[in-house]
Design a protein around this motif. Structure first.
Motif, PDB file in Angstrom:
ATOM      1  N   VAL A 183       0.845  -1.203   0.000  1.00 16.76           N
ATOM      2  CA  VAL A 183       0.000   0.000   0.000  1.00 16.76           C
ATOM      3  C   VAL A 183       0.877   1.248   0.000  1.00 16.76           C
ATOM      4  O   VAL A 183       0.634   2.190  -0.764  1.00 16.76           O
ATOM      5  CB  VAL A 183      -0.953  -0.006   1.217  1.00 16.76           C
ATOM      6  N   SER A 184       1.905   1.249   0.824  1.00 12.69           N
ATOM      7  CA  SER A 184       2.804   2.404   0.898  1.00 12.69           C
ATOM      8  C   SER A 184       3.503   2.661  -0.424  1.00 12.69           C
ATOM      9  O   SER A 184       3.631   3.809  -0.858  1.00 12.69           O
ATOM     10  CB  SER A 184       3.851   2.195   1.995  1.00 12.69           C
ATOM     11  N   SER A 185       3.937   1.598  -1.080  1.00 12.89           N
ATOM     12  CA  SER A 185       4.632   1.782  -2.356  1.00 12.89           C
ATOM     13  C   SER A 185       3.684   2.319  -3.419  1.00 12.89           C
ATOM     14  O   SER A 185       4.075   3.145  -4.255  1.00 12.89           O
ATOM     15  CB  SER A 185       5.306   0.488  -2.817  1.00 12.89           C
ATOM     16  N   GLU A 186       2.409   1.905  -3.399  1.00 17.94           N
ATOM     17  CA  GLU A 186       1.424   2.439  -4.344  1.00 17.94           C
ATOM     18  C   GLU A 186       1.199   3.928  -4.112  1.00 17.94           C
ATOM     19  O   GLU A 186       1.117   4.707  -5.062  1.00 17.94           O
ATOM     20  CB  GLU A 186       0.101   1.686  -4.233  1.00 17.94           C
ATOM     21  N   VAL A 187       1.107   4.323  -2.856  1.00 20.74           N
ATOM     22  CA  VAL A 187       0.886   5.736  -2.537  1.00 20.74           C
ATOM     23  C   VAL A 187       2.093   6.566  -2.973  1.00 20.74           C
ATOM     24  O   VAL A 187       1.942   7.605  -3.626  1.00 20.74           O
ATOM     25  CB  VAL A 187       0.592   5.926  -1.032  1.00 20.74           C
ATOM     26  N   LEU A 188       3.292   6.105  -2.637  1.00 21.06           N
ATOM     27  CA  LEU A 188       4.490   6.860  -3.002  1.00 21.06           C
ATOM     28  C   LEU A 188       4.675   6.915  -4.511  1.00 21.06           C
ATOM     29  O   LEU A 188       5.065   7.955  -5.056  1.00 21.06           O
ATOM     30  CB  LEU A 188       5.725   6.261  -2.322  1.00 21.06           C
ATOM     31  N   ARG A 189       4.370   5.843  -5.192  1.00 23.01           N
ATOM     32  CA  ARG A 189       4.460   5.842  -6.659  1.00 23.01           C
ATOM     33  C   ARG A 189       3.453   6.830  -7.245  1.00 23.01           C
ATOM     34  O   ARG A 189       3.745   7.561  -8.186  1.00 23.01           O
ATOM     35  CB  ARG A 189       4.197   4.441  -7.210  1.00 23.01           C
ATOM     36  N   ALA A 190       2.282   6.889  -6.651  1.00 28.27           N
ATOM     37  CA  ALA A 190       1.234   7.782  -7.156  1.00 28.27           C
ATOM     38  C   ALA A 190       1.639   9.245  -7.015  1.00 28.27           C
ATOM     39  O   ALA A 190       1.407  10.040  -7.929  1.00 28.27           O
ATOM     40  CB  ALA A 190      -0.083   7.522  -6.420  1.00 28.27           C
ATOM     41  N   ILE A 191       2.247   9.610  -5.908  1.00 28.68           N
ATOM     42  CA  ILE A 191       2.601  11.021  -5.706  1.00 28.68           C
ATOM     43  C   ILE A 191       3.960  11.379  -6.305  1.00 28.68           C
ATOM     44  O   ILE A 191       4.310  12.555  -6.369  1.00 28.68           O
ATOM     45  CB  ILE A 191       2.545  11.431  -4.218  1.00 28.68           C
ATOM     46  N   ALA A 192       4.705  10.394  -6.774  1.00 32.24           N
ATOM     47  CA  ALA A 192       6.036  10.655  -7.308  1.00 32.24           C
ATOM     48  C   ALA A 192       6.020  11.219  -8.726  1.00 32.24           C
ATOM     49  O   ALA A 192       7.035  11.693  -9.210  1.00 32.24           O
ATOM     50  CB  ALA A 192       6.879   9.376  -7.274  1.00 32.24           C
ATOM     51  N   HIS A 193       4.896  11.192  -9.385  1.00 36.62           N
ATOM     52  CA  HIS A 193       4.814  11.653 -10.778  1.00 36.62           C
ATOM     53  C   HIS A 193       4.382  13.124 -10.813  1.00 36.62           C
ATOM     54  O   HIS A 193       3.359  13.477 -10.227  1.00 36.62           O
ATOM     55  CB  HIS A 193       3.813  10.786 -11.544  1.00 36.62           C
ATOM     56  N   PRO A 194       5.124  13.978 -11.517  1.00 31.99           N
ATOM     57  CA  PRO A 194       4.787  15.412 -11.538  1.00 31.99           C
ATOM     58  C   PRO A 194       3.381  15.709 -12.083  1.00 31.99           C
ATOM     59  O   PRO A 194       2.703  16.607 -11.571  1.00 31.99           O
ATOM     60  CB  PRO A 194       5.844  16.026 -12.454  1.00 31.99           C
ATOM     61  N   LEU A 195       2.933  14.977 -13.066  1.00 35.07           N
ATOM     62  CA  LEU A 195       1.603  15.219 -13.625  1.00 35.07           C
ATOM     63  C   LEU A 195       0.509  14.845 -12.622  1.00 35.07           C
ATOM     64  O   LEU A 195      -0.497  15.554 -12.494  1.00 35.07           O
ATOM     65  CB  LEU A 195       1.419  14.445 -14.930  1.00 35.07           C
ATOM     66  N   ARG A 196       0.722  13.764 -11.879  1.00 35.71           N
ATOM     67  CA  ARG A 196      -0.259  13.387 -10.860  1.00 35.71           C
ATOM     68  C   ARG A 196      -0.290  14.420  -9.738  1.00 35.71           C
ATOM     69  O   ARG A 196      -1.347  14.739  -9.206  1.00 35.71           O
ATOM     70  CB  ARG A 196       0.012  11.983 -10.338  1.00 35.71           C
ATOM     71  N   MET A 197       0.862  14.973  -9.394  1.00 34.55           N
ATOM     72  CA  MET A 197       0.895  16.041  -8.393  1.00 34.55           C
ATOM     73  C   MET A 197       0.134  17.262  -8.903  1.00 34.55           C
ATOM     74  O   MET A 197      -0.603  17.903  -8.155  1.00 34.55           O
ATOM     75  CB  MET A 197       2.339  16.429  -8.043  1.00 34.55           C
ATOM     76  N   GLN A 198       0.276  17.572 -10.183  1.00 31.28           N
ATOM     77  CA  GLN A 198      -0.446  18.689 -10.784  1.00 31.28           C
ATOM     78  C   GLN A 198      -1.961  18.445 -10.730  1.00 31.28           C
ATOM     79  O   GLN A 198      -2.729  19.351 -10.409  1.00 31.28           O
ATOM     80  CB  GLN A 198       0.020  18.880 -12.226  1.00 31.28           C
ATOM     81  N   ILE A 199      -2.366  17.217 -11.012  1.00 33.80           N
ATOM     82  CA  ILE A 199      -3.789  16.863 -10.949  1.00 33.80           C
ATOM     83  C   ILE A 199      -4.301  16.991  -9.512  1.00 33.80           C
ATOM     84  O   ILE A 199      -5.381  17.540  -9.275  1.00 33.80           O
ATOM     85  CB  ILE A 199      -4.033  15.443 -11.518  1.00 33.80           C
ATOM     86  N   LEU A 200      -3.526  16.494  -8.537  1.00 33.67           N
ATOM     87  CA  LEU A 200      -3.927  16.606  -7.130  1.00 33.67           C
ATOM     88  C   LEU A 200      -4.071  18.074  -6.721  1.00 33.67           C
ATOM     89  O   LEU A 200      -5.038  18.447  -6.048  1.00 33.67           O
ATOM     90  CB  LEU A 200      -2.915  15.903  -6.222  1.00 33.67           C
ATOM     91  N   GLU A 201      -3.129  18.904  -7.125  1.00 31.60           N
ATOM     92  CA  GLU A 201      -3.196  20.333  -6.799  1.00 31.60           C
ATOM     93  C   GLU A 201      -4.426  20.978  -7.435  1.00 31.60           C
ATOM     94  O   GLU A 201      -5.096  21.803  -6.813  1.00 31.60           O
ATOM     95  CB  GLU A 201      -1.926  21.042  -7.259  1.00 31.60           C
ATOM     96  N   PHE A 202      -4.739  20.591  -8.679  1.00 27.34           N
ATOM     97  CA  PHE A 202      -5.898  21.148  -9.370  1.00 27.34           C
ATOM     98  C   PHE A 202      -7.197  20.740  -8.670  1.00 27.34           C
ATOM     99  O   PHE A 202      -8.083  21.572  -8.465  1.00 27.34           O
ATOM    100  CB  PHE A 202      -5.903  20.694 -10.835  1.00 27.34           C
ATOM    101  N   ILE A 203      -7.292  19.475  -8.278  1.00 35.47           N
ATOM    102  CA  ILE A 203      -8.481  19.023  -7.552  1.00 35.47           C
ATOM    103  C   ILE A 203      -8.595  19.772  -6.230  1.00 35.47           C
ATOM    104  O   ILE A 203      -9.682  20.206  -5.836  1.00 35.47           O
ATOM    105  CB  ILE A 203      -8.460  17.491  -7.331  1.00 35.47           C
ATOM    106  N   ASP A 204      -7.484  19.963  -5.546  1.00 37.08           N
ATOM    107  CA  ASP A 204      -7.485  20.673  -4.267  1.00 37.08           C
ATOM    108  C   ASP A 204      -8.001  22.100  -4.426  1.00 37.08           C
ATOM    109  O   ASP A 204      -8.789  22.575  -3.613  1.00 37.08           O
ATOM    110  CB  ASP A 204      -6.077  20.679  -3.669  1.00 37.08           C
ATOM    111  N   ARG A 205      -7.586  22.785  -5.474  1.00 36.19           N
ATOM    112  CA  ARG A 205      -8.032  24.164  -5.717  1.00 36.19           C
ATOM    113  C   ARG A 205      -9.529  24.231  -6.014  1.00 36.19           C
ATOM    114  O   ARG A 205     -10.150  25.269  -5.801  1.00 36.19           O
ATOM    115  CB  ARG A 205      -7.251  24.789  -6.875  1.00 36.19           C
TER     116      ARG A 205
END
Length: 104
Positions: free
Chosen positions: A15-37
């Motif tokens: 589970v931890s490796s899936e979470v870290l892999r998910a947040i390690a990608h710059p585009l996914r971080m951009q998507i997370l930031e956009f959803i947060d806004r």
């Protein structure tokens, strides 16, 4: 270097490796930031506003969903995405604890 006994729970490690892999990608971080806004938003707005292809956006959202970082809610033909702040907060706290442990 200090030796420590480490017991590894395979399920938690996965589970931890899936979470870290998910947040390690710059585009996914951009998507997370956009959803947060936007608090809650559908996939069309995400790929339209960020200028992404729909299929690429869906692939990244699937990874974020699998990692438990986003929640979904269906409204007719639309799926709305929101952040799972509990999971994200827990992830940040776990990383913080790990980094602090490394300093000791």
């Amino acid at each position: 270097m200090k030796k420590t006994n480490v017991s590894v729970n395979d399920e938690r490690l996965q589970v931890s490796s899936e979470v870290l892999r998910a947040i390690a990608h710059p585009l996914r971080m951009q998507i997370l930031e956009f959803i947060d806004r936007n608090s809650e938003i559908n996939v069309n707005k995400i790929y339209g506003t960020l200028g992404l292809e729909q299929s690429i956006t869906s692939q990244h959202l699937r990874i974020l969903r699998t990692a438990g970082l986003v929640d979904t809610e269906r409204d007719g033909k639309y799926i709305h995405y929101s952040l799972n702040y509990d999971k994200i907060g827990g992830t940040i706290e776990a990383i913080r604890r790990f980094l602090e442990q490394d300093r000791v």
